[in-house]
Design an enzyme around this catalytic site. Structure first.
Site, mmCIF file in Angstrom:
data_model
loop_
_atom_site.group_PDB
_atom_site.id
_atom_site.type_symbol
_atom_site.label_atom_id
_atom_site.label_comp_id
_atom_site.label_asym_id
_atom_site.label_seq_id
_atom_site.Cartn_x
_atom_site.Cartn_y
_atom_site.Cartn_z
ATOM 1 N N HIS A 1 -7.415 7.040 3.554
ATOM 2 C CA HIS A 1 -7.454 5.596 3.343
ATOM 3 C C HIS A 1 -7.609 5.261 1.872
ATOM 4 O O HIS A 1 -8.667 5.476 1.279
ATOM 5 C CB HIS A 1 -8.599 4.983 4.156
ATOM 6 C CG HIS A 1 -8.703 3.502 4.011
ATOM 7 N ND1 HIS A 1 -9.895 2.826 3.956
ATOM 8 C CD2 HIS A 1 -7.733 2.541 3.873
ATOM 9 C CE1 HIS A 1 -9.666 1.537 3.801
ATOM 10 N NE2 HIS A 1 -8.364 1.333 3.748
ATOM 11 N N GLU B 1 -1.053 -2.416 10.940
ATOM 12 C CA GLU B 1 -2.284 -2.036 11.640
ATOM 13 C C GLU B 1 -2.132 -2.307 13.141
ATOM 14 O O GLU B 1 -2.732 -3.235 13.683
ATOM 15 C CB GLU B 1 -3.471 -2.809 11.069
ATOM 16 C CG GLU B 1 -3.923 -2.340 9.708
ATOM 17 C CD GLU B 1 -4.636 -0.996 9.782
ATOM 18 O OE1 GLU B 1 -5.843 -0.961 9.999
ATOM 19 O OE2 GLU B 1 -3.949 0.042 9.614
ATOM 20 N N ASN C 1 -14.695 -0.595 4.502
ATOM 21 C CA ASN C 1 -14.344 -1.858 5.161
ATOM 22 C C ASN C 1 -15.434 -2.321 6.123
ATOM 23 O O ASN C 1 -15.658 -3.523 6.294
ATOM 24 C CB ASN C 1 -13.013 -1.729 5.895
ATOM 25 C CG ASN C 1 -11.844 -1.878 4.940
ATOM 26 O OD1 ASN C 1 -11.999 -2.359 3.823
ATOM 27 N ND2 ASN C 1 -10.668 -1.447 5.353
ATOM 28 N N LYS D 1 1.750 2.882 15.543
ATOM 29 C CA LYS D 1 1.448 4.120 14.840
ATOM 30 C C LYS D 1 1.653 5.329 15.756
ATOM 31 O O LYS D 1 2.258 6.338 15.355
ATOM 32 C CB LYS D 1 0.009 4.090 14.301
ATOM 33 C CG LYS D 1 -0.201 3.083 13.161
ATOM 34 C CD LYS D 1 -1.658 3.058 12.700
ATOM 35 C CE LYS D 1 -1.920 1.974 11.669
ATOM 36 N NZ LYS D 1 -1.286 2.218 10.369
ATOM 37 N N ASN E 1 -6.640 -1.046 -2.420
ATOM 38 C CA ASN E 1 -5.708 -1.849 -3.202
ATOM 39 C C ASN E 1 -6.438 -2.514 -4.373
ATOM 40 O O ASN E 1 -7.507 -3.084 -4.178
ATOM 41 C CB ASN E 1 -5.099 -2.919 -2.285
ATOM 42 C CG ASN E 1 -3.966 -3.680 -2.928
ATOM 43 O OD1 ASN E 1 -3.295 -3.171 -3.811
ATOM 44 N ND2 ASN E 1 -3.749 -4.908 -2.484
ATOM 45 N N GLU F 1 -10.902 7.393 1.134
ATOM 46 C CA GLU F 1 -11.715 7.868 2.261
ATOM 47 C C GLU F 1 -10.923 8.912 3.049
ATOM 48 O O GLU F 1 -9.773 8.665 3.427
ATOM 49 C CB GLU F 1 -12.080 6.705 3.186
ATOM 50 C CG GLU F 1 -13.082 5.737 2.584
ATOM 51 C CD GLU F 1 -13.377 4.563 3.509
ATOM 52 O OE1 GLU F 1 -14.549 4.207 3.655
ATOM 53 O OE2 GLU F 1 -12.417 3.991 4.082
ATOM 54 N N MET G 1 0.821 -1.207 0.000
ATOM 55 C CA MET G 1 0.000 0.000 0.000
ATOM 56 C C MET G 1 0.856 1.259 0.000
ATOM 57 O O MET G 1 0.695 2.142 -0.849
ATOM 58 C CB MET G 1 -0.938 0.001 1.209
ATOM 59 C CG MET G 1 -2.098 -0.950 1.083
ATOM 60 S SD MET G 1 -3.164 -0.618 -0.349
ATOM 61 C CE MET G 1 -3.800 0.991 0.058
ATOM 62 N N ASP H 1 11.266 3.567 5.098
ATOM 63 C CA ASP H 1 10.948 2.346 5.837
ATOM 64 C C ASP H 1 12.124 2.028 6.744
ATOM 65 O O ASP H 1 13.159 2.720 6.709
ATOM 66 C CB ASP H 1 10.629 1.178 4.896
ATOM 67 C CG ASP H 1 9.619 0.203 5.517
ATOM 68 O OD1 ASP H 1 9.807 -0.172 6.684
ATOM 69 O OD2 ASP H 1 8.639 -0.151 4.831
ATOM 70 N N SER I 1 -6.756 1.100 7.779
ATOM 71 C CA SER I 1 -7.957 0.611 7.112
ATOM 72 C C SER I 1 -9.106 0.369 8.077
ATOM 73 O O SER I 1 -10.229 0.121 7.636
ATOM 74 C CB SER I 1 -7.652 -0.687 6.353
ATOM 75 O OG SER I 1 -7.098 -1.652 7.222
#
Length: 687
Positions: free
Chosen positions: A444, A396, A494, A401, A447, A456, A322, A341, A423
């Site tokens: 958001h 997630e 979702n 985060k 994929n 979103e 993503m 990363d 998500s």
């Protein structure tokens, strides 16, 4: 002004006569930024053509006075009104008559095309003897009516096969794609391609001197419209269409093929009459009404984003599928992007995928290095300080985060926006330690990023309105549709999709074959089955979303989604529920006499509808139209059905509630009707 037009008053057209005897008709539809062929515009053109026929000049050139383009097509709001009044037949007949009178003028006529030339605009050009197009990148010519559930009805489907040959013509109309000026010339749709500055002069020259079409083009056009050619080609065309669309879902392509097969070799009036009858029938059907409604929903979403986003540099943290694809798409769309990363080995695959995207999307090889240069690997995260927008796309995990935000925020510029691509995690769980919550939001994506049109924009109660406005404008610059949604678990897409996928996984765990489950969903109109979708999304991702959403929705997760084996996460590993080869699922054979359970479609679709009602009731989105738009563009929910709420209106809320109660008695309380089924919004007219 030509003296022959004295006494006629025009609001949209200007008629000028040149010294060389050519009349130039310029369209500038009053009060609009874009030319559309409204009835007023059409009637004025009819008056002009009638007057020209009385005393024909040496030639007529039709052009646009608007910089935006030639003609964007018919006025769809008017078309909807004609449908409500039951006067579509009259409107189509009127357009055909005006265009046919234009085609019958005894002097040469030339369409001078610059910018968009679509639908009714292309049909107008086809009614002219010649067509000249500018070589500007903005010039696109097409007949996209099948995307609206109809097909060209002002003579386009009658004239184009005779002009360019049936295979090229039908391909253009069946796909709804648009052509550049050079591609249009390649198939014989355009006679000449010139620079924009000399477009009108070139059209005038063509009107004065004429141009003979190459013999090969004329021979091809004749040969491919003969009776025998139509009998051979039509079944082949229908077979190709059937690979992508079912006749009961999308009847327009099949009606187009059938109309051409029956009347393609007839005289023009017979072809026009057959065309009109077929389009009128399609226009009165649910598919056309729903697809036209979706067109207006997409226009509404485009309108949510202005132009002022103030974003030049985007920094993405997390180079997984993503995050890496978000970064690549932003670079492709013109933004400077840095990708961060933990280790370079995570960034490298994303950079490789980005190069593949640029190779596919940037046709001019000379421009690819410039596009690729906009995306930079940034292991150290130096781009954070320069970024106008930071997009977090890591695992997630709320704790991970929040820890990341604490390291990012001190480095951010004062006006920079910080966003998360989570998500499912509610934003209230993430914003607690944010120093500037007004500039924090969810962004958001879906994929695959390059294909899915929705983003979103996730709210929380501390977010500033300007943040939403800037993000909506950014989405627009990316060519995406923004949908503002509440920051509750799963947001909109979702949350609606999860019960559908979970029920599919439950049915699979009960022993129903995956291909049978997928077939039931595709038969309803979903773009792919839910078992294939689980593999495509990734069983690990689905499990992560489930962990967040299942408690909120009161649902149980099957064991198969609770423990995902390494190397068996789905498409990305080549093995999940299905085995995957060359990006395609290898689905096991199912016995031909296997009987699909009669309630399988209801088991899959009703949980989705049930949760859509709950989302509307809970205020996840502002209204039913935004909900339908979000679910269609975010999940691919059967567009011809108009969205979950529109489908409920068409089917009947009471009917569906009874079905839910039947399933509840049979399978358990996960099918219990959710709050909101008594809302007036579910009982508005479906049309």
């Amino acid at each position: 002004m030509l003296s022959g037009f004295d006494g006629l008053r025009f609001n949209h057209w200007q008629a000028d006569i040149r010294n060389d005897g050519i009349v130039v008709l310029s369209l500038d539809r009053q009060g609009t930024a874009v030319n559309a062929m409204s009835q007023d515009v059409l009637l004025e053109l009819g008056d002009l053509v009638e007057r020209i026929a009385i005393d024909p000049p040496k030639g007529v050139v039709i052009r646009s006075s608007k910089a935006a383009g030639f003609i964007a097509g018919a006025d769809l709001k008017e078309f909807q009104e004609f449908d409500r009044r039951g006067t579509v037949n009259d409107a189509i007949r009127r357009g055909q008559n005006v265009y046919q009178k234009l085609a019958e003028l005894p002097c040469p006529t030339v369409a001078a095309i610059h910018g968009h030339c679509l639908g009714g605009g292309t049909e107008l050009a086809l009614a002219c003897r010649y067509r000249v197009a500018s070589n500007d990148i903005s010039t696109r010519i097409g007949l996209p009516e099948t995307q609206l559930g109809i097909f060209p009805g002002w003579g386009g489907s009658s004239r184009l096969p005779q002009l360019v040959g049936a295979p090229a013509a039908m391909d253009l109309m069946l796909t709804g794609r648009t052509l550049s000026a050079s591609a249009a010339r390649g198939i014989g749709l355009v006679d000449k391609v010139v620079a924009p500055a000399v477009l009108v002069d070139a059209a005038v020259s063509l009107a004065l001197s004429g141009s003979a079409r190459p013999f090969k083009q004329r021979a091809t056009a004749w040969a491919t419209n003969t009776w025998i050619a139509r009998k051979i080609l039509a079944p082949q065309m229908a077979k190709q269409v059937a690979r992508k669309a079912r006749k009961d879902h999308y009847p327009a392509p099949y009606a187009l093929i059938n109309t051409w097969e029956r009347t393609g070799g007839s005289n023009i009036q017979t072809r026009l009459d057959a065309e009109r009858r077929a389009v009128v029938k399609l226009a009165g059907g649910p598919t056309a009404r729903n697809l036209i409604r979706i067109f207006f929903l997409s226009e509404r979403l485009k309108g949510l984003g202005g132009k002022e986003h103030g974003i030049q540099h985007v920094h993405v943290v997390g180079a997984g599928v993503m995050g890496g694809d978000i970064a690549a798409w932003a670079a492709y769309k013109g933004f400077n992007v840095t990708l961060q990363d933990r280790e370079q080995r995570f960034i490298d695959p994303a950079m490789t995928r980005a190069q593949a995207l640029f190779a596919k999307k940037v046709k001019d090889e000379r421009k690819r290095p410039e596009v690729a240069a906009r995306l930079k690997a940034d292991l150290a995260g130096d781009g954070v300080a320069a970024a106008d927008l930071v997009i977090e796309a890591i695992i997630e995990d709320p704790q991970a985060k929040r820890a990341l935000y604490q390291t990012l925020e001190p480095k951010l510029k004062a006006d920079a926006l910080l966003t998360t691509n989570t998500s499912s995690i509610p934003l209230v769980e993430l914003r607690d330690h944010i120093q500037r919550p007004a500039q924090f939001a969810g962004l958001h994506y879906f994929n695959p990023v390059a294909q899915m049109p929705l983003v979103e924009i996730i709210h929380h109660d501390g977010m500033a309105p300007e943040t939403e406005q800037r993000l909506a404008a950014f989405c627009k610059a990316l060519g995406k549709f923004p949908v503002p949604v509440a920051g509750t678990p799963g947001f909109l897409v979702n949350r609606v999709l999860f019960p559908y996928m979970l029920e599919a996984a439950t049915a699979y765990a009960e022993g129903l074959p995956g291909p049978v489950i997928d077939k039931a969903a595709v038969k309803f109109g979903m773009p792919m089955g839910p078992i294939e979708l689980l593999d495509t999304v990734g069983l690990d991702v689905a499990a992560g979303v489930g962990k967040e959403l299942a408690p909120f929705l009161g649902l149980q997760i099957p064991a198969a989604l609770q423990t995902v084996q390494p190397g068996q996460r789905g498409k990305k590993d080549g093995q999940g529920i299905y085995k995957w080869e060359n990006g395609k699922p290898v689905k096991p054979e199912v016995a031909k006499d296997y009987a699909m359970p009669g309630d399988l479609e209801d088991r899959l679709i009703l949980p989705l509808l049930n949760e859509a009602v709950a989302c509307l009731h809970d205020g996840v989105v502002a209204d039913a139209d935004l909900l339908d738009a979000g679910v269609i563009f975010g999940t691919g929910f059967a567009p011809f059905r108009g969205g979950p709420i529109q489908y409920i209106r068409a089917t009947g809320a009471d009917v569906l509630v009874e079905k839910l109660k039947t399933l509840q008695a049979r399978y358990g309380d996960r099918f219990a009707p959710r709050a909101g089924w008594d809302m007036p919004a579910l009982r508005e007219p479906a049309a």
